[in-house]
Design an enzyme around this catalytic site. Structure first.
Site, short mmCIF file in Angstrom:
data_model
loop_
_atom_site.label_atom_id
_atom_site.label_comp_id
_atom_site.label_asym_id
_atom_site.label_seq_id
_atom_site.Cartn_x
_atom_site.Cartn_y
_atom_site.Cartn_z
N ALA A 167 21.55 3.31 -39.77
CA ALA A 167 21.29 3.16 -41.20
C ALA A 167 20.58 4.41 -41.68
CB ALA A 167 20.44 1.93 -41.49
N VAL A 205 18.05 4.66 -43.55
CA VAL A 205 16.58 4.55 -43.58
C VAL A 205 15.95 4.54 -42.20
CG1 VAL A 205 16.46 3.36 -45.81
CG2 VAL A 205 16.70 2.02 -43.70
N TYR A 206 16.74 4.44 -41.14
CA TYR A 206 16.15 4.48 -39.80
C TYR A 206 15.59 5.88 -39.56
CZ TYR A 206 18.77 0.16 -38.78
OH TYR A 206 19.29 -1.12 -38.78
N SER A 207 14.26 5.95 -39.48
CA SER A 207 13.55 7.23 -39.33
C SER A 207 13.95 8.22 -40.43
CB SER A 207 13.81 7.85 -37.95
OG SER A 207 13.25 7.03 -36.94
N GLN A 208 14.21 7.65 -41.63
CA GLN A 208 14.56 8.47 -42.80
C GLN A 208 15.64 9.51 -42.49
OE1 GLN A 208 13.24 8.43 -46.38
NE2 GLN A 208 13.34 6.39 -45.46
#
Length: 341
Positions: free
Chosen positions: A59, A61-64
Site C-alpha cells: 500500500a 501508506v506503508y512506510s509512506q
C-alpha cells in the site's frame, strides 16, 4: 500452490500472498511491524516464487511509500513473474487533496505508486477505505479510466461497510463501470465479524475475499498462551496498536483449541489458523506476513493439506461469538435466509 479465482473475474491467484507491510525502514507505525531492507526482501521474494506464491500485497501508506519502493527493487527484472496489489485513499502528504478517493488524488496516487514500484501497471488496485466525501461514481469513473489506460488491471475495496460495497457495485452496474471483484478485510479465528454481513454479500455478488491479518494481529502465532506473556513479535513491539481488542479469556480459549488441533495434525498453531481460513466460504487469498525467512516458510506450510470436518467444528465452536442485531435475529430465519457454512 493452489490457485483460486479472484472473485467474479478471470484472474487466478495463489491462495497465499505475501504482505509487505514489513518492507521499508520507516520508524513510524509500520516500522514496528518490521524493517525489511532490499536484500532481505529479495530473499523473501525468492522463497515465495520457489513455492508458487507470486502475489505481493502493499500500500502507498506503508512506510509512506517505502514498502512499494523496496518491493519494486525486490522484483526488478522479474515483473513478468509476479502479481502486485497496492492501495490508495489514505493520507499521502500534507495537502488537502492528498487524501481520499477523488479523481484528483487517485490519478496522482496511482502514478506515484507505479513509479515507486518500477512498473507500468498494477494488477490489483484497492481503495484502502471508503471516502464518503467523494461521490461513488467519481471514484469508480477514475478507476475505470485507469483501467482503460492500462495502468491497473482489476479493482478492489478494503475496510468498507456492507452498504459501501453494495452502493459501489450498484453504481458500477448502473453506469457500466469496472466493478470491485475483491474485498480485502480482516478475518481470523478471533475476528469473525466479517461473516455477519460482508461474507453473505460477497457470496451473493461474486466479490471474493483477500484476508488481512489472518493471525489476529499476531495473537494466533503460538507465542501467546494462557499465563504466558509475549516476549517477541508484533504484539511485543507495539505493532498491534490500533488493532481490535480481544478479551483474554476468549483468546486463550481459541488458542487452547488451536493447540489441541495442532497436536492432532502435527502442524503449528499458525498453520492451523491459516488452514481454517482457507476452508471458509468465499476466501480467494490470505495475505501472510513475515519478518524473516523462518516465519515465511512456516506460514507457507499452511497449504497442501486440510483440517478434518471435526477439527474445523472444534475451532468453530471455540471461536463462536454472540452476534449483534439484526444478525442474531436472522439466525431464527435461516430456512428462508440461509447463512454461509
Amino acid at each position: 500452490m493452489e490457485h483460486r479465482q479472484l472473485g467474479r473475474s478471470g484472474l487466478q491467484v495463489p491462495v497465499l500472498s505475501l504482505g509487505t507491510g514489513t518492507f521499508g525502514t520507516s520508524g513510524d507505525f509500520f516500522g514496528k511491524w518490521g524493517d525489511t531492507d532490499v536484500g532481505q526482501a529479495i530473499r523473501l521474494v525468492d522463497i515465495c516464487l520457489e513455492s508458487g506464491l507470486n502475489l505481493f500485497d502493499t500500500a502507498n501508506v506503508y512506510s509512506q511509500g517505502g514498502s512499494e519502493e523496496v518491493l519494486g527493487q525486490a522484483i526488478k527484472g522479474r515483473r513478468d513473474k509476479v502479481l502486485i496489489s497496492t492501495k490508495a485513499t489514505f493520507q499521502m502528504g500534507d495537502g488537502v487533496n492528498t487524501v481520499g478517493s477523488s479523481r484528483f488524488h487517485l490519478i496522482e496516487a496511482c502514478e506515484a505508486s507505479l513509479k515507486r514500484l518500477g512498473t507500468d501497471h498494477i494488477d490489483l488496485y484497492f481503495m484502502h477505505g471508503f471516502d464518503a466525501l467523494t461521490p461513488v461514481d467519481e471514484t469508480l469513473r477514475a478507476l475505470d479510466d485507469l483501467i482503460t489506460a492500462g495502468k491497473i488491471r482489476y479493482i478492489g475495496c478494503s475496510n468498507f461497510s456492507g452498504w459501501h460495497v453494495m452502493k459501489s457495485l450498484a453504481t458500477s452496474e448502473k453506469h457500466g463501470l469496472a466493478r470491485y471483484v475483491i474485498y480485502q478485510g480482516y478475518y481470523s479465528l478471533i475476528g469473525r465479524d466479517y461473516e455477519w454481513e460482508l461474507m453473505p454479500l460477497g457470496l451473493d455478488q461474486g466479490v471474493g475475499l483477500m484476508v488481512w491479518s489472518p493471525l489476529g494481529w499476531g495473537r494466533l502465532t503460538g507465542k501467546i498462551r494462557r499465563g504466558q506473556a509475549s516476549k517477541e513479535g508484533r504484539i511485543a513491539s507495539g505493532g498491534a496498536q490500533g488493532g481490535p481488542k480481544v478479551d483474554d479469556d476468549y483468546l486463550y480459549g481459541v488458542v487452547d483449541a488451536l493447540d489441541s488441533v495442532a497436536a492432532e495434525t502435527g502442524k503449528t498453531v499458525a498453520q492451523v489458523a491459516l488452514n481454517w481460513l482457507l476452508q471458509r466460504p468465499g476466501v480467494s487469498n490470505i495475505v501472510i506476513g513475515a519478518r524473516n525467512e523462518e516465519q515465511l516458510r512456516q506460514n507457507l506450510g499452511a497449504v497442501g493439506w486440510n483440517l478434518t470436518k471435526q477439527q474445523v467444528a472444534t475451532l468453530d465452536a471455540a471461536s463462536a461469538r454472540d452476534r449483534a442485531y439484526p444478525y442474531w435475529h436472522q439466525l431464527d430465519f435461516a430456512n428462508r435466509n440461509p447463512l454461509p457454512v
